[in-house]
Design a protein around this motif. Structure first.
Motif, PDB file in Angstrom:
ATOM      1  N   UNK A   8     -45.596   3.661  60.218  1.00  9.87           N
ATOM      2  CA  UNK A   8     -45.612   2.528  61.144  1.00  9.87           C
ATOM      3  C   UNK A   8     -46.917   2.519  61.925  1.00  9.87           C
ATOM      4  N   UNK A   9     -47.425   1.326  62.156  1.00  3.99           N
ATOM      5  CA  UNK A   9     -48.611   1.187  63.004  1.00  3.99           C
ATOM      6  C   UNK A   9     -48.223   0.855  64.442  1.00  3.99           C
ATOM      7  N   UNK A  10     -46.920   0.854  64.732  1.00  4.75           N
ATOM      8  CA  UNK A  10     -46.438   0.513  66.071  1.00  4.75           C
ATOM      9  C   UNK A  10     -46.811   1.594  67.084  1.00  4.75           C
ATOM     10  N   UNK A  11     -47.587   1.245  68.101  1.00  2.51           N
ATOM     11  CA  UNK A  11     -47.894   2.244  69.137  1.00  2.51           C
ATOM     12  C   UNK A  11     -46.641   2.664  69.903  1.00  2.51           C
ATOM     13  N   UNK A  12     -45.658   1.795  69.988  1.00  2.00           N
ATOM     14  CA  UNK A  12     -44.423   2.127  70.703  1.00  2.00           C
ATOM     15  C   UNK A  12     -43.638   3.205  69.954  1.00  2.00           C
ATOM     16  N   UNK A  13     -43.555   3.082  68.642  1.00  3.52           N
ATOM     17  CA  UNK A  13     -42.838   4.107  67.869  1.00  3.52           C
ATOM     18  C   UNK A  13     -43.556   5.444  67.947  1.00  3.52           C
ATOM     19  N   UNK A  26     -49.707   9.465  61.019  1.00  3.58           N
ATOM     20  CA  UNK A  26     -49.363   8.065  60.778  1.00  3.58           C
ATOM     21  C   UNK A  26     -49.981   7.623  59.463  1.00  3.58           C
ATOM     22  N   UNK A  27     -49.154   7.048  58.620  1.00  4.08           N
ATOM     23  CA  UNK A  27     -49.610   6.429  57.373  1.00  4.08           C
ATOM     24  C   UNK A  27     -48.825   5.137  57.202  1.00  4.08           C
ATOM     25  N   UNK A  28     -49.522   4.091  56.890  1.00  3.95           N
ATOM     26  CA  UNK A  28     -48.856   2.804  56.736  1.00  3.95           C
ATOM     27  C   UNK A  28     -49.057   2.305  55.317  1.00  3.95           C
ATOM     28  N   UNK A  64     -41.586  14.614  55.462  1.00  2.96           N
ATOM     29  CA  UNK A  64     -40.504  13.669  55.717  1.00  2.96           C
ATOM     30  C   UNK A  64     -41.127  12.398  56.275  1.00  2.96           C
ATOM     31  N   UNK A  65     -40.912  11.309  55.579  1.00  7.20           N
ATOM     32  CA  UNK A  65     -41.432  10.013  56.002  1.00  7.20           C
ATOM     33  C   UNK A  65     -40.376   9.326  56.853  1.00  7.20           C
ATOM     34  N   UNK A  66     -40.814   8.826  58.013  1.00 16.32           N
ATOM     35  CA  UNK A  66     -39.938   8.104  58.943  1.00 16.32           C
ATOM     36  C   UNK A  66     -40.425   6.658  59.006  1.00 16.32           C
ATOM     37  N   UNK A  67     -39.512   5.720  58.775  1.00 14.30           N
ATOM     38  CA  UNK A  67     -39.870   4.306  58.891  1.00 14.30           C
ATOM     39  C   UNK A  67     -38.748   3.583  59.624  1.00 14.30           C
ATOM     40  N   UNK A  68     -39.106   2.465  60.246  1.00 12.70           N
ATOM     41  CA  UNK A  68     -38.114   1.695  60.992  1.00 12.70           C
ATOM     42  C   UNK A  68     -38.445   0.209  60.917  1.00 12.70           C
TER      43      UNK A  68
END
Length: 191
Positions: A8-13, A26-28, A64-68
């Motif tokens: 995710x590129x979200x700064x909030x996440x 971070x990898x998008x 472990x990849x985390x995405x939302x």
């Protein structure tokens, strides 16, 4: 301990993961996020989160990849990110004085084993009544333009929210309590 990758590129996440002391990179990946017809809102956010995680995991050998993926649902209608200020104003005009739900799909993929876990979190948010002038000034701030439902609970929009039922960090974009439980399934303990 396995490395964590936030897809995710979200700064909030990213800020939420830092808040609980996780080290991650971070990898998008490149993923189209269309609203898929025929899916319920929970199915939609889970599907999009899994796509985001898979787009990154396929290029990795480990971790472990985390995405939302987060959406706002008002009266059964899914509200994603607004395309412009006019759309943001329209979304906020609908949300004001009523309740809506925020759903976030969370996907974890172990890049080595291919193990996948996908879940979602739901939070009910109650907005107070708002005047058109307030909505206009908020839209002019630029804050709503990259957020599902056209608002950020952690920013200026906090003054519009009467109460929440459920997970606050879910409304920010990543339900941390759920994420910690999901990571345990992968043998990764946050504490």
């Amino acid at each position: 301990m396995k490395k964590l990758i936030l897809a995710s590129s979200s700064p909030r996440r990213a800020e939420l993961l830092k808040q609980i002391g996780l080290n991650f990179e971070i990898r998008v990946g490149c993923v189209d996020e269309p609203l898929l017809p025929g899916l319920s809102p929970p199915e939609l956010v889970e599907c999009l989160a899994e796509r985001k995680a898979a787009a990154v995991a396929r290029d990795l050998n480990d971790g472990i990849v985390i995405a939302a993926d987060t959406v706002v649902v008002w009266q059964g209608q899914v509200l994603g990110k607004p395309l412009n200020g006019e759309e943001a104003f329209d979304m906020l005009s609908r949300l004001q004085g009523s309740a809506h739900e925020v759903l976030t799909g969370v996907a974890l993929i172990d890049a080595r084993s291919g193990k996948v876990l996908v879940e979602h979190e739901k939070t009910r948010v109650f907005f107070r009544a708002m005047e058109d002038e307030e909505i206009g000034r908020y839209v002019a701030s630029g804050e709503p333009l990259d957020k599902a439902g056209s608002y950020g609970v952690q920013g200026l929009a906090a003054i519009f929210i009467k109460r929440l039922e459920g997970c606050y960090t879910n409304v920010v974009g990543l339900p941390l309590a759920r994420l910690a439980q999901m990571l345990k399934v992968f043998g990764y303990k946050v504490l």
